[in-house]
Design an enzyme around this catalytic site. Structure first.
Site, PDB file in Angstrom:
ATOM      1  N   CYS A   1     -48.415  16.610  17.843  1.00 12.04           N
ATOM      2  CA  CYS A   1     -49.369  17.466  18.543  1.00 12.04           C
ATOM      3  C   CYS A   1     -50.764  16.876  18.395  1.00 12.04           C
ATOM      4  O   CYS A   1     -51.070  16.231  17.385  1.00 12.04           O
ATOM      5  CB  CYS A   1     -49.331  18.885  17.964  1.00 12.04           C
ATOM      6  SG  CYS A   1     -50.476  20.040  18.767  1.00 12.04           S
TER       7      CYS A   1
ATOM      8  N   GLN B   1     -27.090  23.852  18.091  1.00 12.16           N
ATOM      9  CA  GLN B   1     -26.877  23.756  19.537  1.00 12.16           C
ATOM     10  C   GLN B   1     -25.801  22.700  19.792  1.00 12.16           C
ATOM     11  O   GLN B   1     -26.053  21.496  19.715  1.00 12.16           O
ATOM     12  CB  GLN B   1     -28.169  23.365  20.261  1.00 12.16           C
ATOM     13  CG  GLN B   1     -28.024  23.353  21.776  1.00 12.16           C
ATOM     14  CD  GLN B   1     -29.193  22.681  22.462  1.00 12.16           C
ATOM     15  OE1 GLN B   1     -29.455  21.509  22.249  1.00 12.16           O
ATOM     16  NE2 GLN B   1     -29.919  23.430  23.283  1.00 12.16           N
TER      17      GLN B   1
ATOM     18  N   CYS C   1     -46.602  15.605  22.382  1.00  9.83           N
ATOM     19  CA  CYS C   1     -45.252  16.170  22.266  1.00  9.83           C
ATOM     20  C   CYS C   1     -44.315  15.457  23.239  1.00  9.83           C
ATOM     21  O   CYS C   1     -43.532  14.588  22.834  1.00  9.83           O
ATOM     22  CB  CYS C   1     -45.272  17.676  22.477  1.00  9.83           C
ATOM     23  SG  CYS C   1     -46.177  18.220  23.935  1.00  9.83           S
TER      24      CYS C   1
ATOM     25  N   CYS D   1     -50.807  20.386  26.986  1.00 14.52           N
ATOM     26  CA  CYS D   1     -51.290  19.123  27.542  1.00 14.52           C
ATOM     27  C   CYS D   1     -50.194  18.064  27.598  1.00 14.52           C
ATOM     28  O   CYS D   1     -50.305  17.090  28.363  1.00 14.52           O
ATOM     29  CB  CYS D   1     -52.468  18.603  26.720  1.00 14.52           C
ATOM     30  SG  CYS D   1     -52.043  18.097  25.031  1.00 14.52           S
TER      31      CYS D   1
ATOM     32  N   CYS E   1     -51.321  26.375  21.637  1.00 11.01           N
ATOM     33  CA  CYS E   1     -50.912  25.192  22.397  1.00 11.01           C
ATOM     34  C   CYS E   1     -51.583  25.228  23.765  1.00 11.01           C
ATOM     35  O   CYS E   1     -51.576  26.256  24.446  1.00 11.01           O
ATOM     36  CB  CYS E   1     -49.390  25.190  22.555  1.00 11.01           C
ATOM     37  SG  CYS E   1     -48.751  23.962  23.710  1.00 11.01           S
TER      38      CYS E   1
ATOM     39  N   ARG F   1     -26.488  19.406  29.768  1.00  8.87           N
ATOM     40  CA  ARG F   1     -25.585  18.328  29.380  1.00  8.87           C
ATOM     41  C   ARG F   1     -24.257  18.476  30.142  1.00  8.87           C
ATOM     42  O   ARG F   1     -24.244  18.760  31.315  1.00  8.87           O
ATOM     43  CB  ARG F   1     -25.375  18.307  27.868  1.00  8.87           C
ATOM     44  CG  ARG F   1     -26.654  18.288  27.067  1.00  8.87           C
ATOM     45  CD  ARG F   1     -27.518  17.091  27.358  1.00  8.87           C
ATOM     46  NE  ARG F   1     -28.650  17.031  26.437  1.00  8.87           N
ATOM     47  CZ  ARG F   1     -29.722  16.270  26.629  1.00  8.87           C
ATOM     48  NH1 ARG F   1     -29.801  15.505  27.699  1.00  8.87           N
ATOM     49  NH2 ARG F   1     -30.709  16.269  25.758  1.00  8.87           N
TER      50      ARG F   1
ATOM     51  N   LYS G   1     -27.077  28.585  26.032  1.00  5.68           N
ATOM     52  CA  LYS G   1     -28.272  28.148  26.748  1.00  5.68           C
ATOM     53  C   LYS G   1     -27.931  28.103  28.226  1.00  5.68           C
ATOM     54  O   LYS G   1     -27.250  27.201  28.711  1.00  5.68           O
ATOM     55  CB  LYS G   1     -28.728  26.770  26.274  1.00  5.68           C
ATOM     56  CG  LYS G   1     -29.988  26.297  27.008  1.00  5.68           C
ATOM     57  CD  LYS G   1     -30.416  24.905  26.585  1.00  5.68           C
ATOM     58  CE  LYS G   1     -31.611  24.440  27.421  1.00  5.68           C
ATOM     59  NZ  LYS G   1     -32.031  23.068  27.074  1.00  5.68           N
TER      60      LYS G   1
END
Length: 370
Positions: free
Chosen positions: A362, A91, A350, A346, A343, A167, A214
């Site tokens: 986690c 990325q 993370c 919560c 998952c 960004r 993205k």
């Protein structure tokens, strides 16, 4: 049972073995631990891992494509994931942080007068003036170097690149931050110019490389995200990016707001549901025939299979779910979906770990079998 999840896909010219992607995430882990984490996720069966925030300009504090040491690190990531048939995507991003402006807050942070929670909005306030004040010469230098960085990324073992549409790309795209009066500001077409030039620079140097984008979408009514593209501007941005050379879109919510918006917990007032950002995919779907990757609280195999099967998205990107259970793809595709550690969104270890500079972890934090 999960035939679509487990089916291969031509993702903008790159063949993926299934439809599950590890979404770009800054994990904040030591390098050796990061390599092991990526290896575990690859061994768990996902088709591609996107390494977040690979800088397009030389950097001193993070792995850099311009140094032998940096390229060796990225090569170690490629060597760790490729044996499992997992692709690796870089990325590419350029920060929109004004380093000089940031320095004035350092004494306050060190003295405890400015908390970490207070620092983020203060830094965001500096983005607009910084973006607006960059010289045209500097802007063109930055967009051109995306091509150089892409070449170096492939040399370092990456299989494709993704242009980070948040960004600096996202800030130039956004009328919230971009108040320029030259060819990079004003109309949506002008605000898209930075991103278009960045993609074009890659395409000129690498005619055949797959380029993911993205696509950060800004929502109003209610307002979420400050960078990125307004929903009503998508019909302008998407064709321009496609013409520049983008081969697929990774669609999500724009950043530069609260991190708990782009990484929403289950009790989020707007984005608490499974597949919370897929409504943006629906809009992009109407504007392009290119592959579209969806993201946003994806955990349920049945839900993911249904969205893939009905064409709402071509790939499903996950981060928190693959941190909670890296073997999600293998378990789902081998008839063991009932064994998946789901998952619960919560955000304790993370996002909490990220904010506390302790690395992304986690609450389950146990080894998963593949």
């Amino acid at each position: 049972m999960y035939e679509t999840i487990n089916s291969p896909l031509n993702y903008g010219g790159l063949t993926l073995k299934n439809r599950i992607i590890f979404a770009p995430t800054t994990l904040g882990l030591p390098r050796e631990e990061l390599v092991e984490r990526m290896k575990t996720i690859a061994a768990g069966g996902c088709a591609m891992i996107i390494i977040g925030d690979v800088p397009v300009l030389p950097q001193h504090f993070v792995p850099c494509l311009y140094t032998e040491k940096g390229r060796a690190f990225y090569r170690s990531l490629a060597d760790a994931v490729h044996p499992y048939g997992c692709k690796l995507c870089a990325q590419l991003h350029q920060s929109d942080s004004n380093i000089k402006a940031m320095m004035k807050y350092v004494p306050g942070v060190l003295a405890g007068r400015i908390s970490k929670e207070e620092l983020r909005p203060l830094l965001n306030q500096q983005v607009g003036p910084y973006i607006t004040g960059l010289s045209e010469k500097k802007v063109k230098e930055i967009t051109d170097v995306f091509g150089t960085a892409a070449e170096l990324a492939l040399q370092a073992g990456f299989d494709m690149v993704q242009v980070h549409g948040d960004r600096m790309c996202g800030s130039f795209s956004s009328s919230v931050f971009n108040h320029r009066t030259d060819e990079y500001g004003g109309s949506p077409e002008n605000r898209a110019r930075f991103a278009v030039e960045a993609v074009s620079a890659i395409r000129r140097r690498l005619p055949d490389v797959s380029i993911d984008y993205k696509l950060a979408v800004r929502q109003e009514n209610p307002h979420y995200g400050n960078a990125g593209v307004l929903e009503e501007e998508l019909p302008i941005f998407v064709p321009l990016l496609e013409q520049a050379g983008v081969t697929s879109f990774h669609v999500t919510l724009a950043n530069h707001g609260e991190l708990s918006d782009t990484i929403p917990p289950k009790n989020h007032p707007e984005f608490g549901a499974e597949g919370c950002f897929l409504k943006f995919c629906d809009q992009v779907r109407q504007l392009t025939k290119l592959p579209v990757c969806g993201v946003g609280g994806l955990t349920d195999p049945d839900f993911v299979e249904e969205q893939l099967k009905n064409g709402r998205m071509d790939c499903a990107a996950m981060s928190r779910q693959l941190i909670a259970d890296p073997a999600w793809p293998n378990k789902v595709c081998s008839g063991r979906a009932g064994e998946v550690h789901r998952c619960i969104r919560c955000n304790q270890k993370c996002l909490g770990g990220m904010m506390a500079h302790q690395g992304v972890h986690c609450i389950y934090e146990r080894k998963e079998t593949t």
